[in-house]
Design a protein around this motif. Structure first.
Motif, PDB file in Angstrom:
ATOM      1  N   LYS A 220      -1.185   6.104  -3.936  1.00 22.82           N
ATOM      2  CA  LYS A 220      -1.634   7.105  -2.961  1.00 22.82           C
ATOM      3  C   LYS A 220      -0.521   7.527  -2.014  1.00 22.82           C
ATOM      4  O   LYS A 220      -0.408   8.706  -1.659  1.00 22.82           O
ATOM      5  CB  LYS A 220      -2.824   6.559  -2.192  1.00 22.82           C
ATOM      6  CG  LYS A 220      -4.074   6.396  -3.045  1.00 22.82           C
ATOM      7  CD  LYS A 220      -5.249   5.870  -2.240  1.00 22.82           C
ATOM      8  CE  LYS A 220      -6.481   5.712  -3.120  1.00 22.82           C
ATOM      9  NZ  LYS A 220      -7.660   5.236  -2.370  1.00 22.82           N
ATOM     10  N   VAL A 221       0.317   6.578  -1.611  1.00 25.07           N
ATOM     11  CA  VAL A 221       1.391   6.913  -0.685  1.00 25.07           C
ATOM     12  C   VAL A 221       2.437   7.797  -1.345  1.00 25.07           C
ATOM     13  O   VAL A 221       2.890   8.794  -0.767  1.00 25.07           O
ATOM     14  CB  VAL A 221       2.026   5.633  -0.116  1.00 25.07           C
ATOM     15  CG1 VAL A 221       3.343   5.947   0.589  1.00 25.07           C
ATOM     16  CG2 VAL A 221       1.064   4.959   0.858  1.00 25.07           C
ATOM     17  N   LEU A 222       2.841   7.465  -2.563  1.00 21.83           N
ATOM     18  CA  LEU A 222       3.835   8.300  -3.247  1.00 21.83           C
ATOM     19  C   LEU A 222       3.303   9.711  -3.475  1.00 21.83           C
ATOM     20  O   LEU A 222       4.039  10.701  -3.340  1.00 21.83           O
ATOM     21  CB  LEU A 222       4.240   7.661  -4.566  1.00 21.83           C
ATOM     22  CG  LEU A 222       5.121   6.408  -4.469  1.00 21.83           C
ATOM     23  CD1 LEU A 222       5.404   5.849  -5.853  1.00 21.83           C
ATOM     24  CD2 LEU A 222       6.428   6.714  -3.738  1.00 21.83           C
ATOM     25  N   SER A 223       2.022   9.805  -3.818  1.00 21.20           N
ATOM     26  CA  SER A 223       1.414  11.127  -4.002  1.00 21.20           C
ATOM     27  C   SER A 223       1.441  11.924  -2.699  1.00 21.20           C
ATOM     28  O   SER A 223       1.762  13.118  -2.690  1.00 21.20           O
ATOM     29  CB  SER A 223      -0.025  10.967  -4.490  1.00 21.20           C
ATOM     30  OG  SER A 223      -0.691  12.210  -4.517  1.00 21.20           O
ATOM     31  N   ALA A 224       1.137  11.265  -1.589  1.00 25.63           N
ATOM     32  CA  ALA A 224       1.127  11.955  -0.297  1.00 25.63           C
ATOM     33  C   ALA A 224       2.535  12.371   0.132  1.00 25.63           C
ATOM     34  O   ALA A 224       2.731  13.454   0.686  1.00 25.63           O
ATOM     35  CB  ALA A 224       0.500  11.052   0.767  1.00 25.63           C
TER      36      ALA A 224
END
Length: 240
Positions: A220-224
């Motif tokens: 989720k963090v890399l996507s954000a």
């Protein structure tokens, strides 16, 4: 700073009845002439006594999220509420007592002096007690990613203790609900806000349970981060 100014301490919390009382009691209330300090707890769907403990410990205001929405959403809502309630400055600090609320005066000092718009408390410039090796490695890797993207040195890009002036509060965007740590810094620094880090003392939580799980966190963090870096940003706007 104007003669009378307002500092909001924003504490997002979900089921933190064991720790949040001590955090609130450790918030300094009188440390700079003409500065009023208020504590705003953002209750993100707690099912325990978080709200009652917060009020008993001295919280001034409670903002209740309609449902549990995630840490990023709770931080976004809390900082928005602080701005709309007239905050000249705001501090966000985790409710788990890992971060030293007693160091809030040091965190906001660069804001009060007009030296920065956005200040982060750095565990790696200060002291770290009890952080496991895999958490430390994850912090290093995500901080390194932010340094590469922003082309500037950052010692602790994952900190849960940060401060903002009113201009930064007005312009801050947190684009996902799960977390805030990486996209917040990318958003503000890319817009031209002045960032500073100060050393803090850190100790790993001894109560409650962290929301972080490795695979969903990384995904989720890399996507954000990808989404944030693809968004056009406008230069900082003067506060009205």
């Amino acid at each position: 700073m104007r003669q009378q100014a307002l500092l909001y301490i924003v504490i997002p919390a979900k089921n933190e009845e064991e720790a949040i009382g001590e955090v609130i009691r450790n918030v300094p209330r009188s440390f700079f002439p003409g500065l009023t300090v208020k504590v705003l707890v953002v209750d993100d769907g707690s099912t325990d006594g978080t709200v009652d403990v917060s009020l008993a410990a001295g919280a001034d205001e409670i903002y209740t999220m309609p449902i549990n929405t995630g840490l990023g959403a709770a931080v976004r809502a809390g900082l928005r509420e602080a701005y709309e309630r007239g905050a000249d400055y705001a501090v966000m600090i985790d409710a788990d007592n890992e971060y030293p609320a007693e160091q809030i005066p040091e965190l906001v000092a660069p804001l009060l002096a007009g030296e920065a718009d956005y200040v982060m408390g750095s565990r790696f410039m200060g002291t770290i007690k009890g952080m496991k090796w895999h958490r430390r490695l994850g912090n290093y890797l995500f901080t390194a990613l932010q340094m590469i993207l922003l082309r500037r040195f950052i010692s602790d890009g994952q900190s849960g203790m940060r401060a903002f002036n009113r201009a930064a509060l007005a312009d801050l965007e947190i684009i996902h609900d799960y977390n805030y740590a990486q996209v917040m810094t990318l958003n503000l620094v890319r817009k031209g806000y002045r960032m500073k880090e100060i050393p803090i003392r850190y100790q790993v939580r001894t109560t409650g349970r962290s929301f972080i799980r490795f695979v969903p966190y990384v995904t989720k963090v890399l996507s954000a981060v990808w989404r944030e870096m693809r968004r056009p940003v406008s230069p900082r706007q003067p506060d009205s």
